[in-house]
Write an enzyme that holds these catalytic residues in place. Structure first.
Site, PDB file in Angstrom:
ATOM      1  N   LYS A 125       1.374 -26.391  45.913  1.00 54.57           N
ATOM      2  CA  LYS A 125       2.573 -25.574  46.018  1.00 54.57           C
ATOM      3  C   LYS A 125       3.252 -25.773  47.375  1.00 54.57           C
ATOM      4  CE  LYS A 125       1.549 -23.365  42.087  1.00 54.57           C
ATOM      5  NZ  LYS A 125       0.256 -23.974  41.757  1.00 54.57           N
ATOM      6  N   LYS A 160       4.644 -16.883  42.202  1.00 54.99           N
ATOM      7  CA  LYS A 160       3.448 -17.599  41.762  1.00 54.99           C
ATOM      8  C   LYS A 160       2.382 -17.599  42.855  1.00 54.99           C
ATOM      9  CE  LYS A 160       5.730 -21.587  41.275  1.00 54.99           C
ATOM     10  NZ  LYS A 160       6.026 -23.048  41.105  1.00 54.99           N
ATOM     11  N   ARG A 210       7.234 -33.715  34.579  1.00 56.38           N
ATOM     12  CA  ARG A 210       6.159 -34.286  35.396  1.00 56.38           C
ATOM     13  C   ARG A 210       6.497 -35.757  35.641  1.00 56.38           C
ATOM     14  NH1 ARG A 210       0.940 -33.393  36.472  1.00 56.38           N
ATOM     15  NH2 ARG A 210       1.853 -31.446  37.264  1.00 56.38           N
ATOM     16  N   ARG A 225       8.016 -30.985  30.001  1.00 53.99           N
ATOM     17  CA  ARG A 225       7.235 -29.926  29.356  1.00 53.99           C
ATOM     18  C   ARG A 225       8.160 -28.752  29.100  1.00 53.99           C
ATOM     19  NH1 ARG A 225       3.200 -30.159  34.227  1.00 53.99           N
ATOM     20  NH2 ARG A 225       5.287 -30.232  35.157  1.00 53.99           N
ATOM     21  N   ARG A 233       7.355 -20.512  31.023  1.00 51.18           N
ATOM     22  CA  ARG A 233       6.561 -21.594  31.593  1.00 51.18           C
ATOM     23  C   ARG A 233       6.564 -22.803  30.658  1.00 51.18           C
ATOM     24  NH1 ARG A 233       1.055 -18.442  32.096  1.00 51.18           N
ATOM     25  NH2 ARG A 233       1.771 -17.951  29.986  1.00 51.18           N
ATOM     26  N   ASP A 273       6.619 -32.105  39.998  1.00 54.16           N
ATOM     27  CA  ASP A 273       7.198 -31.240  38.978  1.00 54.16           C
ATOM     28  C   ASP A 273       8.662 -31.031  39.349  1.00 54.16           C
ATOM     29  OD1 ASP A 273       4.751 -31.079  37.777  1.00 54.16           O
ATOM     30  OD2 ASP A 273       4.305 -29.049  38.458  1.00 54.16           O
ATOM     31  N   GLU A 281       6.905 -28.547  42.630  1.00 55.19           N
ATOM     32  CA  GLU A 281       5.529 -28.734  43.092  1.00 55.19           C
ATOM     33  C   GLU A 281       5.282 -30.223  43.318  1.00 55.19           C
ATOM     34  OE1 GLU A 281       2.414 -26.963  40.764  1.00 55.19           O
ATOM     35  OE2 GLU A 281       3.425 -25.027  40.615  1.00 55.19           O
ATOM     36  N   ASN A 283       1.915 -32.395  43.037  1.00 56.03           N
ATOM     37  CA  ASN A 283       0.516 -32.335  42.633  1.00 56.03           C
ATOM     38  C   ASN A 283      -0.222 -33.592  43.097  1.00 56.03           C
ATOM     39  OD1 ASN A 283       0.451 -29.925  40.499  1.00 56.03           O
ATOM     40  ND2 ASN A 283       2.361 -31.054  40.258  1.00 56.03           N
TER      41      ASN A 283
END
Length: 325
Positions: A125, A160, A210, A225, A233, A273, A281, A283
């Site tokens: 994050k 979050k 992603r 997504r 979400r 993301d 984000e 990752n």
């Protein structure tokens, strides 16, 4: 190549979609020897290199009993050609301790992917905050007053936890502020825990994309997504629908710019993301999406990744850094 993969328990894998399984399958297809362990299997004792209790495995091709164990042994991590750290979040104290052991293994000559110090320095994050030009309005704080002020400014926000995954603990608060106090208390434990707040991006209706970066270069396709029903979400674990699609020029430029900064830090695999054009984000612990992209587009992401691992391991040997501990 002798490959050690540090991951969650194999029996928990959903192999029809698991990215670590796709890596193992591609490595096995090339004839590489596969060995696995969990972070808890590592140890470091005075006067010894970092060791692990590992299992040598072979893939069976069967959907149910998908691997066999050919032996268990104690071995120094530096004995492998490459060590893949693929433990899923949470990014908690145990994860940090595991990266410290892996950093010591690196000093002893191990080739660890992703680089352990960079894993510590780039929590999923918080990592976005290094790139303000690519993100929307974002706040990291423990303060309830700060969150309320952010909500007053932006009206529609996402709250979050910093250590979540798969969409866990994500809340949307609209302009009416309904339940904002309760949400803050749930996430920050009355000021004891830091949380992240971001302006809500309505482009989430088109998907939380992603975007994968391998060795600094974006994979040509991303996995959008898309939230289903009343869900905000898009995470697949939260019921989102995964739709592979070509990268836009904007997403490609963003991914390349971020990849050129982070890849030299030893982050061979990165998952951005992106909602709309904004990165939400970064990752680096165990980015996913390989199988969905490959199945829908034919772009073999696992092959691209193992190509990069082979290059990285070969460069590590050429640099003379292996086995120096």
């Amino acid at each position: 190549m002798n490959l050690l993969v540090i991951a969650d328990p194999l029996d928990h894998f959903k192999i029809y979609k698991d990215t670590t399984f796709a890596m193992l399958r591609e490595a096995a297809r090339r004839g590489h020897a596969l060995t696995v362990c969990e972070p808890r299997d590592m140890r470091w004792q005075t006067g010894q290199p970092v060791m692990a209790s590992v299992r040598d495995i072979a893939l069976t091709g069967d959907a149910e009993r998908w691997y066999t164990v050919n032996g268990q042994r104690e071995v120094a991590l530096r004995e492998f050609d490459a060590v893949l750290m693929r433990k899923d979040p949470p990014f908690d104290a145990e994860f940090i301790y595991a990266t410290h052991l892996l950093s010591q293994a690196e000093r002893e000559g191990a080739c660890v992917i992703n680089e352990p110090a960079s894993l510590r320095e780039h929590p999923e994050k918080l990592a976005v905050m290094e790139f303000p030009q690519f993100i929307g309005p974002t706040l990291v704080t423990r303060s309830a007053d700060d969150v309320r002020a952010f909500h007053a400014e932006h009206g529609d926000i996402i709250c979050k936890p910093l250590d979540g995954m798969g969409g866990m603990g994500i809340f949307r608060v609209k302009a009416d502020g309904l339940n904002l106090g309760s949400i803050i208390e749930t996430l920050n434990h009355h000021g004891a825990i830091t949380l992240m707040v971001q302006k809500f991006l309505p482009e989430i209706a088109e998907g939380d994309k992603r975007v994968l970066i391998i060795d600094g270069e974006p994979v040509p396709f991303c996995l959008a997504r898309i939230p289903q029903g009343t869900e905000v979400r898009g995470n697949l674990a939260a019921g989102g629908k995964g739709v592979a699609q070509p990268l836009t020029d904007t997403d490609r430029a963003t991914a390349r710019a971020i990849g050129q900064v982070l890849a030299p830090r030893g982050l061979l695999l990165i998952g951005l993301d992106i909602i709309g054009t904004k990165v939400t984000e970064i990752n680096v612990t165990s980015p996913t999406g390989f199988q969905e992209i490959t199945q829908q587009t034919g772009c073999d992401v696992a092959a691209l990744f193992i190509d990069a691992v082979e290059r990285h391991a070969a460069a590590h040997v050429s640099a003379g850094t292996r086995g120096l501990g």
